[in-house]
Scaffold this active site. Structure first.
Site, PDB file in Angstrom:
ATOM      1  N   HIS A 233       8.476  56.250  49.015  1.00 55.46           N
ATOM      2  CA  HIS A 233       7.461  57.264  49.277  1.00 55.46           C
ATOM      3  C   HIS A 233       7.868  58.223  50.395  1.00 55.46           C
ATOM      4  O   HIS A 233       7.181  59.219  50.627  1.00 55.46           O
ATOM      5  CB  HIS A 233       6.105  56.588  49.543  1.00 55.46           C
ATOM      6  CG  HIS A 233       5.436  56.186  48.266  1.00 55.46           C
ATOM      7  ND1 HIS A 233       4.242  56.717  47.828  1.00 55.46           N
ATOM      8  CD2 HIS A 233       5.833  55.332  47.288  1.00 55.46           C
ATOM      9  CE1 HIS A 233       3.923  56.194  46.655  1.00 55.46           C
ATOM     10  NE2 HIS A 233       4.868  55.340  46.308  1.00 55.46           N
ATOM     11  N   SER A 237      10.411  60.221  44.286  1.00 55.27           N
ATOM     12  CA  SER A 237      11.209  59.725  43.168  1.00 55.27           C
ATOM     13  C   SER A 237      12.266  60.731  42.754  1.00 55.27           C
ATOM     14  O   SER A 237      12.059  61.933  42.867  1.00 55.27           O
ATOM     15  CB  SER A 237      10.302  59.451  41.974  1.00 55.27           C
ATOM     16  OG  SER A 237       9.368  58.460  42.279  1.00 55.27           O
ATOM     17  N   LYS A 261       0.420  57.176  32.388  1.00 58.17           N
ATOM     18  CA  LYS A 261       1.691  56.971  31.681  1.00 58.17           C
ATOM     19  C   LYS A 261       2.224  55.555  31.942  1.00 58.17           C
ATOM     20  O   LYS A 261       2.751  54.905  31.038  1.00 58.17           O
ATOM     21  CB  LYS A 261       2.712  58.021  32.114  1.00 58.17           C
ATOM     22  CG  LYS A 261       3.932  58.068  31.200  1.00 58.17           C
ATOM     23  CD  LYS A 261       4.728  59.351  31.366  1.00 58.17           C
ATOM     24  CE  LYS A 261       5.926  59.352  30.418  1.00 58.17           C
ATOM     25  NZ  LYS A 261       6.617  60.646  30.387  1.00 58.17           N
ATOM     26  N   ASP A 262       2.070  55.066  33.180  1.00 56.41           N
ATOM     27  CA  ASP A 262       2.450  53.677  33.471  1.00 56.41           C
ATOM     28  C   ASP A 262       1.597  52.704  32.664  1.00 56.41           C
ATOM     29  O   ASP A 262       2.074  51.649  32.236  1.00 56.41           O
ATOM     30  CB  ASP A 262       2.292  53.380  34.969  1.00 56.41           C
ATOM     31  CG  ASP A 262       3.469  53.907  35.791  1.00 56.41           C
ATOM     32  OD1 ASP A 262       4.505  54.259  35.179  1.00 56.41           O
ATOM     33  OD2 ASP A 262       3.361  53.951  37.024  1.00 56.41           O
ATOM     34  N   GLU A 305      20.973  30.446  32.473  1.00 50.95           N
ATOM     35  CA  GLU A 305      20.016  31.266  31.748  1.00 50.95           C
ATOM     36  C   GLU A 305      20.660  32.600  31.374  1.00 50.95           C
ATOM     37  O   GLU A 305      21.594  33.058  32.036  1.00 50.95           O
ATOM     38  CB  GLU A 305      18.781  31.506  32.626  1.00 50.95           C
ATOM     39  CG  GLU A 305      17.926  30.261  32.790  1.00 50.95           C
ATOM     40  CD  GLU A 305      17.059  30.021  31.568  1.00 50.95           C
ATOM     41  OE1 GLU A 305      17.565  29.448  30.575  1.00 50.95           O
ATOM     42  OE2 GLU A 305      15.887  30.382  31.600  1.00 50.95           O
TER      43      GLU A 305
END
Lengths: 441, 275
Positions: A233, A237, A261-262, A305
């Site tokens: 922040h 971004s 959108k998220d 894994e």
């Protein structure tokens, strides 16, 4: 009790060296009272409401939020599972089976937790891939990236110790193989391994400390995630074009545009998660882990894994134990130096005609490493692993530094807004500039 | 003018969809799977034949009658050597038995309890809340009675073997004479589906009619093998039906929710058009 105008002025005078109440814009008096003293409401409004965000994110920019959702799910399910789990070599396997059979919705909690680990890695790998492709690690976001690498390593440690807890065959032998890696260190190696085990083999003390650490590390992940978000922040971004927003036209407020959108991404994520948990809960696991741990019987193939397989391949690529450990560690550590290895000023691979293909090859190479990591350590897999390992490192150490010097990048758009509006608006367009459906919506 | 660029995102999307489509049937299909041979068997890959079970596929459920017959086979044959220690008798209500039927079954078994007021252990009939009685007091006793081999617990066996229930069925019908040139070690038996082919367990189901089914079903070896595989599949995953039913509801709910959220997203983002 509202302060008088004079007093209020003094308290909030920034030139005055006295601590002052926050100048809250919240209308509700009760919330304002809180917000003046602890401005979390203002902060959320500022950082997640009006926060100016590049308008051109594609769906790859969902994956940070998805990782956060996964972390929350893992902690919630994990805390409840820990109320029913018993960290004792004689009881662990049966206590997990008791969770599966007799605890209300215990099977759901456990399958959500075990598949949640896979979802966490799927989401994080895509998040990291996005960062590499769009050059999000470059200045000024180097620290943001480095905190992300710290998170990735913490996740790996947490997942490894979590996999030990059910105390099946792969738990036990995986723990034995991985802790034994430390014995490769000269002189002190053996002592470190004994110290890690709390004895002379993987046994009850090992299980107990792994349980303790498996509970602790997720909260360190929460802490580093907070720092990761703080750093995000400050810089803001990156975006698919890799150019900084210049004017207000380049950005939109985070809410409602990216909250919604998220949300689309989160629902899709839950569909994938639900398919795993409800219809193929053991698909990503190994059948041998339903055999209780037995120190006297070694499984035919010890495989970690799936999410560790590329690094496991690098570990086994060289015949020398210390060399393998150093390479595997190096494969992670090198990521910290990436912002300085890649000297190109152009972030997004869209404008790097050569780097793009070499990076896509690197991506394929990573999958190939994952594939050979699950194969027995024999030819031709060893040779493939060696070539793959060489390319993994060469990309970072040789190709990126050279490309920064010799690659001629494509011209960058003037601004985010001009690129977006040009694409959307009518008129004849270059063929490649149309049809990016995922960003258009 | 810029040259058309490789359009990454749609390509990746197509690749992801293709991968998902390729992966889904492979994972959901309980069909023929390959189990790799154990150490010493080289890499001879054993094909496990596909058995049709009612619990195959994403909507599959257990055939209660078959699972109950499988329990009968377990009780009369397998339980002589194999424990089922994660299960209690009360769990049998999950295969369609009533609580009184379960109580009748558990009372057939004597279990040790105690100590009583005199400090002595004593035997009593099992209650539904008791775990299934184990055939041997401990692993050493089990080995002593079985030529040194330890009959494994069967509670999660279906999840612990590549091929699951198909493998269980195949193993039980897979005994045969060793092919020419293969010598079977002392006390071992040739089984074409067992990794390495030499198994310590003698053929447990060897004659048709070995078990007399209460429901009149003809107890062929293949039928008994199918029934015991079904029972063990239930024993390993008693939550399977509830899990899948919940999963179907979840997917339907999430798909509708996803459509709505996507519509909201389109609506909100349409504000930006023309800006």
């Amino acid at each position: 009790m509202a302060a008088g105008p004079h007093e209020q002025h003094k308290l909030s005078d920034p030139d005055n060296d006295v601590r002052h109440l926050h100048d809250s814009k919240v209308e509700n008096p009760v919330l304002r009272w809180i917000d003046q003293r602890m401005p979390v409401i203002s902060m959320i409004q500022l950082e997640y409401g009006s926060f100016p965000t590049p308008r051109n994110f594609n769906y790859f920019w969902n994956f940070g939020a998805l990782a956060m959702v996964t972390l929350a799910i893992m902690i919630a399910t994990g805390v409840i599972l820990s109320m029913q789990y018993t960290a004792n070599t004689h009881l662990a396997f049966d206590s997990v089976e008791r969770i599966m059979r007799d605890v209300n919705y215990g099977w759901l909690l456990r399958y959500a937790h075990s598949n949640g680990a896979s979802m966490f890695f799927i989401v994080t790998y895509i998040h990291m891939w996005r960062t590499l492709y769009y050059g999000s690690y470059k200045s000024p976001r180097e620290l943001l990236w480095m905190l992300g690498v710290v998170l990735f390593i913490l996740m790996m440690a947490t997942a490894f110790m979590g996999y030990v807890l059910p105390w099946g065959q792969m738990s036990f032998w995986g723990a034995t193989v991985i802790t034994n890696l430390f014995s490769a260190l000269p002189l002190i190696g053996e002592h470190i391994v004994t110290w890690l085990w709390g004895g002379f083999s993987v046994d009850n003390p090992t299980l107990n400390r792994f349980f303790s650490l498996h509970f602790l590390l997720p909260f360190l992940i929460v802490g580093v995630t907070f720092l990761h978000v703080v750093a995000l922040h400050i810089t803001g971004s990156n975006n698919p074009l890799g150019i900084e927003p210049k004017t207000k036209k380049d950005t939109i407020p985070f809410h409602p545009y990216y909250t919604v959108k998220d949300s689309v991404g989160i629902v899709v994520y839950f569909i994938v998660f639900a398919i795993l948990v409800f219809f193929m809960p053991n698909y990503l696991g190994h059948p041998d882990n339903y055999i209780p741990a037995n120190p006297l019987v070694t499984p035919a193939h010890i495989v970690p894994e799936w999410y560790f397989l590329p690094f496991y391949a690098i570990l086994r690529a060289v015949p020398d134990k210390l060399g393998g450990v150093a390479l595997m560690g190096g494969a992670l550590v090198i990521l910290f130096f990436l912002p300085w290895l890649d000297g190109s000023p152009v972030r997004s691979m869209r404008f790097r005609p050569i780097a793009k293909w070499l990076f896509l090859l690197w991506t394929v190479n990573f999958f190939v490493l994952g594939w050979v990591g699950g194969k027995p350590a024999e030819q031709p897999y060893i040779l493939i692993a060696q070539i793959g390992t060489a390319y993994y490192f060469a990309y970072f150490l040789v190709l990126l530094p050279l490309l920064a010097k010799f690659e001629k990048p494509l011209p960058l758009p003037e601004s985010i807004a001009s690129a977006v509006l040009k694409r959307r608006g009518g008129g004849p367009l270059p063929a490649g500039a149309t049809a990016k459906p995922m960003e258009k919506a | 003018m810029r040259r058309p660029m490789f359009n990454l995102i749609p390509t990746l999307k197509a690749a992801a969809v293709a991968a998902a489509l390729a992966l889904a049937p492979a994972a959901l299909d309980t069909g023929a799977r390959a189990a790799e041979g154990g150490p010493g068997s080289g890499h001879d890959v054993i094909r496990i034949p596909d058995t049709k079970f009612t619990f195959d596929g994403i909507f599959g459920t257990f055939d209660r009658a078959s699972v109950q017959r499988g329990f009968q086979v377990y009780k009369e044959v397998c339980s002589a050597c194999h424990s089922l220690r994660q299960l209690s008798y009360r769990h049998l209500t999950g295969i369609g038995l009533t609580p009184s039927q379960v109580a009748a079954i558990s009372s057939q078994f004597q279990v040790q309890d105690g100590p009583n007021d005199n400090g002595e252990m004593f035997e009593r009939p099992a209650r539904p809340s008791d775990r299934f009685r184990r055939p041997f007091a401990n692993d050493a006793a089990a080995r002593a009675a079985n030529n040194g081999a330890l009959p494994p617990d069967l509670s999660v066996m279906v999840k612990a073997r590549e091929g699951g229930a198909d493998y269980m069925h195949a193993l039980l019908v897979g005994y045969e004479e060793p092919p020419p040139g293969v010598t079977v070690m002392e006390g071992m038996h040739y089984n074409k589906y067992f990794p390495g082919h030499q198994i310590a367990m003698a053929p447990p189901l060897n004659t048709d009619g070995q078990v007399t089914y209460a429901d009149g079903t003809t107890a062929t070896v293949d039928q008994m093998a199918t029934d015991i595989a079904s029972f063990l599949a239930w024993a390993a995953e008693p939550e399977l039906e509830q899990r899948r039913a919940m999963g179907v509801r979840m997917i339907v709910f999430l798909t509708i929710l996803g459509g709505l959220v996507y519509a909201v997203k389109r609506k909100i983002w349409s504000n930006l058009h023309g800006e």
